[in-house]
Design an enzyme around this catalytic site. Structure first.
Site, mmCIF file in Angstrom:
data_model
loop_
_atom_site.group_PDB
_atom_site.id
_atom_site.type_symbol
_atom_site.label_atom_id
_atom_site.label_comp_id
_atom_site.label_asym_id
_atom_site.label_seq_id
_atom_site.Cartn_x
_atom_site.Cartn_y
_atom_site.Cartn_z
ATOM 1 N N ASP A 1 -0.475 7.086 -3.247
ATOM 2 C CA ASP A 1 -1.711 6.826 -3.988
ATOM 3 C C ASP A 1 -2.088 7.971 -4.920
ATOM 4 O O ASP A 1 -2.340 7.772 -6.109
ATOM 5 C CB ASP A 1 -2.875 6.604 -3.021
ATOM 6 N N HIS B 1 0.847 -1.183 0.000
ATOM 7 C CA HIS B 1 0.000 0.000 0.000
ATOM 8 C C HIS B 1 0.884 1.235 0.000
ATOM 9 O O HIS B 1 2.116 1.140 0.093
ATOM 10 C CB HIS B 1 -0.946 -0.001 1.194
#
Length: 382
Positions: A160, A130
């Site tokens: 992200d 992540h």
């Protein structure tokens, strides 16, 4: 109408940067069709669609990519699209028969956008991860945190959204521009490790020149400088001071009552501990709102530290109509802005499969074909 009106985008449902990139394109007027799963999704905690801001401004079709009929339906959508966005692990799209070679055989002009953490190649490409893991490899995470403390996650903004979604969007638009010259689509390999490292370019340059310390909290932009930091106020809230330049620092010092000797020695690091202590004392002497009255709008490089709940209510945000109310949910409006191409009003995220029949019909499916897909469980309506 938005500047991307007429652009047709197929988004294979994912999480994080893929949906955010699709939102950016949709906000600018692109017709984004999200291909959602037919089964219950494991893409994060289920959320009322009103609050799924990253899912706004597009249409949803629900197709089963594990079924041949569902995959064939997606291919027919892709055949008429300009852009495809997928965020699977490397190799998954190929195993589904939806990889770049498969799609370009159907549509040579397709710009195929691939969003991953570690990229399509390299020894880490197949590993799960992540945002925090991706930016950890770039040096960016190491640089963020207090002096003497551990690295602090900067939400998931750096990997992200900054290093992932924004770089994918830039890559897609660059490939679309190139297509106007070549007539051909191509693959955009957007990896968060690449984008986050690119975001940190200035700090690599400063490190190479000896102007950046590897120790957190010792540098100009990481809270090490007392004139580029946050301070607590009398009411337990915080303000930010970013007076890097001498003229701005001088104005800030005068307005808060900081001794002039600190102005003369702004960049004398030996003075920084004493300067910080004095600024801490002074800024704690008034409430955040009192400091806003004294400093906001000046050249002191000052702003209150607002919460997410407070930010939309700030007079500057209100004046620019920076936030919009969509079905009772206040959220950031489309950005950036254009002087002629004004996007349509923001629409909330659609229910999964809300546009299945509509989109399939547009792609040339007959009523019988659509009924057959539903009967086989390869497609679903909302």
């Amino acid at each position: 109408m938005g500047p991307l009106k007429g652009l047709r985008v197929i988004e294979l449902a994912g999480i994080g940067p893929g949906p955010f990139c699709a939102m950016l394109l949709a906000d600018m007027g692109a017709d984004v069709v999200r291909v959602d799963r037919t089964e219950a999704s494991d893409l994060g905690v289920p959320m009322d669609k009103r609050y799924d801001i990253n899912g706004r401004n597009r249409r949803s079709v629900s197709l089963d990519l594990k079924a041949a009929a569902g995959r064939d339906a997606v291919k027919r959508l892709i055949a008429g699209a300009d852009v495809l966005i997928e965020g699977f692990r490397p190799g998954v799209a190929e195993r589904l028969g939806l990889g770049p070679a498969d799609c370009h055989a159907l549509n040579p002009r397709l710009v195929y956008g691939r969003m991953t953490g570690f990229g399509q190649t390299g020894p880490m490409s197949q590993a799960a991860g992540h945002d925090l893991n991706y930016i950890a490899l770039t040096g960016a995470l190491h640089a963020i945190g207090p002096a003497g403390g551990k690295p602090v996650p900067p939400l998931n903004l750096v990997g992200d959204y900054g290093g992932g979604a924004l770089y994918l969007a830039m890559g897609l638009l660059a490939a679309l521009h190139e297509r106007t010259q070549s007539g051909r689509g191509q693959v955009v390999d957007a990896a968060m490790v690449d984008g986050a490292a690119s975001l940190a370019s200035i700090f690599y340059g400063m490190t190479a020149s000896g102007r950046w310390s590897a120790q957190r909290g010792e540098n100009l932009l990481d809270g090490g400088a007392p004139f580029y930091d946050t301070y607590e106020t009398a009411d337990g809230k915080y303000v930010s001071i970013g007076a890097l330049e001498a003229k701005f620092f001088a104005e800030m010092a005068e307005r808060i009552g900081l001794d002039k000797r600190f102005v003369k020695g702004q960049y004398d690091r030996k003075l920084w501990p004493e300067m910080r202590a004095e600024m801490t004392r002074l800024l704690r002497g008034k409430t955040r709102d009192e400091w806003c009255t004294l400093l906001e709008g000046s050249d002191a490089c000052f702003a209150p530290v607002l919460s997410i709940a407070e930010a939309p209510q700030h007079p500057h945000a209100r004046a620019r109509q920076a936030f919009v109310d969509v079905s009772g949910v206040l959220q950031p409006g489309p950005a950036p802005r254009f002087d002629r191409s004004t996007p349509e009003p923001v629409r909330p995220a659609p229910a999964t499969g809300a546009h299945t029949d509509e989109v399939l019909a547009e792609a040339g499916f007959s009523a019988d074909e659509i009924a057959a897909l539903h009967a086989a469980g390869a497609a679903k309506r909302a």
